[in-house]
Design a protein around this motif. Sequence first.
Motif, PDB file in Angstrom:
ATOM      1  N   GLU A   9     -19.323 -33.642 -17.567  1.00 59.01           N
ATOM      2  CA  GLU A   9     -19.447 -34.697 -18.567  1.00 59.01           C
ATOM      3  C   GLU A   9     -20.760 -34.606 -19.335  1.00 59.01           C
ATOM      4  OE1 GLU A   9     -17.317 -36.958 -19.557  1.00 59.01           O
ATOM      5  OE2 GLU A   9     -15.736 -36.511 -18.103  1.00 59.01           O
ATOM      6  N   VAL A  10     -21.835 -34.281 -18.635  1.00 60.35           N
ATOM      7  CA  VAL A  10     -23.152 -34.315 -19.272  1.00 60.35           C
ATOM      8  C   VAL A  10     -23.480 -33.009 -19.984  1.00 60.35           C
ATOM      9  CG1 VAL A  10     -25.629 -34.622 -18.861  1.00 60.35           C
ATOM     10  CG2 VAL A  10     -23.977 -35.998 -17.587  1.00 60.35           C
ATOM     11  N   TYR A  11     -23.144 -31.865 -19.339  1.00 61.32           N
ATOM     12  CA  TYR A  11     -23.590 -30.576 -19.865  1.00 61.32           C
ATOM     13  C   TYR A  11     -22.457 -29.647 -20.290  1.00 61.32           C
ATOM     14  CZ  TYR A  11     -27.944 -32.169 -17.789  1.00 61.32           C
ATOM     15  OH  TYR A  11     -29.060 -32.905 -17.467  1.00 61.32           O
ATOM     16  N   GLY A  12     -21.200 -30.020 -20.012  1.00 64.83           N
ATOM     17  CA  GLY A  12     -20.078 -29.226 -20.463  1.00 64.83           C
ATOM     18  C   GLY A  12     -19.995 -27.858 -19.799  1.00 64.83           C
ATOM     19  N   GLU A  13     -19.314 -26.948 -20.466  1.00 67.40           N
ATOM     20  CA  GLU A  13     -19.106 -25.604 -19.925  1.00 67.40           C
ATOM     21  C   GLU A  13     -20.423 -24.902 -19.611  1.00 67.40           C
ATOM     22  OE1 GLU A  13     -17.665 -21.195 -21.421  1.00 67.40           O
ATOM     23  OE2 GLU A  13     -16.904 -22.952 -22.496  1.00 67.40           O
ATOM     24  N   ALA A  14     -21.401 -25.043 -20.503  1.00 68.53           N
ATOM     25  CA  ALA A  14     -22.683 -24.362 -20.291  1.00 68.53           C
ATOM     26  C   ALA A  14     -23.340 -24.822 -18.997  1.00 68.53           C
ATOM     27  CB  ALA A  14     -23.610 -24.611 -21.477  1.00 68.53           C
ATOM     28  N   GLY A  15     -23.200 -26.111 -18.668  1.00 68.36           N
ATOM     29  CA  GLY A  15     -23.767 -26.619 -17.433  1.00 68.36           C
ATOM     30  C   GLY A  15     -23.084 -26.054 -16.202  1.00 68.36           C
ATOM     31  N   LEU A  16     -21.746 -25.928 -16.252  1.00 66.96           N
ATOM     32  CA  LEU A  16     -21.011 -25.359 -15.126  1.00 66.96           C
ATOM     33  C   LEU A  16     -21.348 -23.881 -14.945  1.00 66.96           C
ATOM     34  CD1 LEU A  16     -17.582 -27.092 -15.735  1.00 66.96           C
ATOM     35  CD2 LEU A  16     -19.120 -27.526 -13.807  1.00 66.96           C
ATOM     36  N   GLN A  17     -21.468 -23.149 -16.055  1.00 71.85           N
ATOM     37  CA  GLN A  17     -21.846 -21.740 -15.963  1.00 71.85           C
ATOM     38  C   GLN A  17     -23.245 -21.607 -15.359  1.00 71.85           C
ATOM     39  OE1 GLN A  17     -19.901 -19.169 -16.620  1.00 71.85           O
ATOM     40  NE2 GLN A  17     -18.478 -19.642 -18.274  1.00 71.85           N
ATOM     41  N   ARG A  18     -24.147 -22.467 -15.779  1.00 70.53           N
ATOM     42  CA  ARG A  18     -25.505 -22.455 -15.240  1.00 70.53           C
ATOM     43  C   ARG A  18     -25.495 -22.815 -13.747  1.00 70.53           C
ATOM     44  NH1 ARG A  18     -30.742 -21.283 -14.196  1.00 70.53           N
ATOM     45  NH2 ARG A  18     -32.073 -23.112 -14.032  1.00 70.53           N
ATOM     46  N   ARG A  19     -24.695 -23.795 -13.368  1.00 68.42           N
ATOM     47  CA  ARG A  19     -24.609 -24.189 -11.955  1.00 68.42           C
ATOM     48  C   ARG A  19     -24.106 -23.015 -11.116  1.00 68.42           C
ATOM     49  NH1 ARG A  19     -23.560 -29.137  -9.020  1.00 68.42           N
ATOM     50  NH2 ARG A  19     -23.572 -28.533  -6.818  1.00 68.42           N
ATOM     51  N   LEU A  20     -23.117 -22.281 -11.617  1.00 65.04           N
ATOM     52  CA  LEU A  20     -22.608 -21.131 -10.865  1.00 65.04           C
ATOM     53  C   LEU A  20     -23.692 -20.069 -10.710  1.00 65.04           C
ATOM     54  CD1 LEU A  20     -20.144 -19.879  -9.450  1.00 65.04           C
ATOM     55  CD2 LEU A  20     -19.569 -18.780 -11.628  1.00 65.04           C
ATOM     56  N   ALA A  21     -24.452 -19.833 -11.760  1.00 62.47           N
ATOM     57  CA  ALA A  21     -25.539 -18.849 -11.672  1.00 62.47           C
ATOM     58  C   ALA A  21     -26.581 -19.290 -10.656  1.00 62.47           C
ATOM     59  CB  ALA A  21     -26.168 -18.661 -13.049  1.00 62.47           C
ATOM     60  N   VAL A  22     -26.891 -20.577 -10.631  1.00 63.67           N
ATOM     61  CA  VAL A  22     -27.870 -21.104  -9.684  1.00 63.67           C
ATOM     62  C   VAL A  22     -27.357 -20.990  -8.252  1.00 63.67           C
ATOM     63  CG1 VAL A  22     -28.947 -23.254  -8.884  1.00 63.67           C
ATOM     64  CG2 VAL A  22     -29.003 -22.664 -11.317  1.00 63.67           C
ATOM     65  N   GLU A  23     -26.102 -21.405  -8.044  1.00 62.79           N
ATOM     66  CA  GLU A  23     -25.548 -21.424  -6.680  1.00 62.79           C
ATOM     67  C   GLU A  23     -25.254 -20.027  -6.144  1.00 62.79           C
ATOM     68  OE1 GLU A  23     -25.533 -23.959  -4.876  1.00 62.79           O
ATOM     69  OE2 GLU A  23     -25.369 -25.743  -6.145  1.00 62.79           O
ATOM     70  N   SER A  24     -25.132 -19.053  -7.025  1.00 64.37           N
ATOM     71  CA  SER A  24     -24.800 -17.708  -6.553  1.00 64.37           C
ATOM     72  C   SER A  24     -25.962 -17.045  -5.820  1.00 64.37           C
ATOM     73  CB  SER A  24     -24.345 -16.825  -7.718  1.00 64.37           C
ATOM     74  OG  SER A  24     -25.407 -16.544  -8.609  1.00 64.37           O
ATOM     75  N   ASP A  25     -27.114 -17.730  -5.761  1.00 67.00           N
ATOM     76  CA  ASP A  25     -28.214 -17.172  -4.984  1.00 67.00           C
ATOM     77  C   ASP A  25     -27.899 -17.170  -3.487  1.00 67.00           C
ATOM     78  OD1 ASP A  25     -28.547 -19.811  -4.194  1.00 67.00           O
ATOM     79  OD2 ASP A  25     -30.551 -20.049  -5.048  1.00 67.00           O
ATOM     80  N   ARG A  26     -26.779 -17.782  -3.101  1.00 67.04           N
ATOM     81  CA  ARG A  26     -26.319 -17.723  -1.711  1.00 67.04           C
ATOM     82  C   ARG A  26     -25.747 -16.353  -1.357  1.00 67.04           C
ATOM     83  NH1 ARG A  26     -24.041 -23.512  -0.444  1.00 67.04           N
ATOM     84  NH2 ARG A  26     -24.829 -24.738  -2.194  1.00 67.04           N
ATOM     85  N   LEU A  27     -25.456 -15.545  -2.386  1.00 66.21           N
ATOM     86  CA  LEU A  27     -24.808 -14.255  -2.190  1.00 66.21           C
ATOM     87  C   LEU A  27     -25.823 -13.120  -2.262  1.00 66.21           C
ATOM     88  CD1 LEU A  27     -21.725 -14.758  -4.564  1.00 66.21           C
ATOM     89  CD2 LEU A  27     -21.947 -15.444  -2.171  1.00 66.21           C
TER      90      LEU A  27
END
Length: 246
Positions: free
Chosen positions: A26-44
Motif C-alpha cells: 500500500e505504501v511503496y507499491g511494487e518497488a517496495g516489494l522488490q526492495r524487501r525481497l532484495a533485503v530479505e535475500s541476505d538470508r541466502l
Amino acid sequence: MTTRDDQPARIPATQLRIMPLHAVTEVYGEAGLQRRLAVESDRLAPPHRRTLADAAAWATQVHAGQHRTREPYINHPLRVTLRILCHYRVTDPDVLIAALLHDTVEDQPSAVAGIAEHGPPPIEQALAAIASRFNRRVAGLVAAVTTPACPPGTDRIAHYLDHLRPALDDPWARVIKLSDFTDNGVGIIHSAGPLVTRSARKYDPAVPVLRDFLDRADTPLDADVKDHIRSQLDLARHRFTAILAA
C-alpha cells in the motif's frame, strides 16, 4: 496503486523488515516489494541470492502489463515468496524461485516459452524453459501448483478443488500453495468489485482441504509456523463468510 514514496531504497532495511507485506504494498507499491525481497535475500548464500534476483527479474518481465484489480500482478508472487522466506522461514532457493514463478505458466506460458502466442497454450514448452533456466525441481514445483484451464461446461469451483488435492501431495508445493492461498484469501479485503464475491465462493471450500494438508507430519514447516498459518486460514474463512453473507 498509489505509491507515496517513489524511492523505497531510502527506507532503512530494519523498518522495511517489520512492515506487513500488504502495508509495504500500500505504501511503496511494487518497488517496495522488490526492495524487501532484495533485503530479505541476505538470508541466502550469495550464489542463491543472485539466482533469486534473476528469477524475480524474469517473473517481473513475464507478468509485465498484467494487473490484479488495484495493483501490478507481480506484487502477488513477490508477496507469496516473501511470506515463505520471512514468515515460514524457508530458505530453499528452489522453493523461493518456484514461488516467484508459480503463476507464470498458468497465466503467461507463451512469454515463458519465448514464443509467439498461437494455438494451444505451450505449457510443456514453458515448463521446459523454466527447467533450462533453473532446474527440473523448480519446474516440477511450478507444474504442481499450475491449475490447468477449466474445460467448457465444467464447474470452476469443482475444477479448482479437483486440482488442489493432487497439487498438495508434494510437501514443498504445499508450502507454495499455502502462501498463495493466504495472499489471495486473507488479502481478499484488499480487492474490490465483483471478483471479490467470485473469489470467496471459490476459495471458501478449499480451507478445510488446506488445513488437512497443513496438519500432515510431512509438511516441512515448524510447529509455530503451522500455528500461524492455521490462524491465517481461520481469518480467511471469516472474511469469506462475511463477504458471502453480504
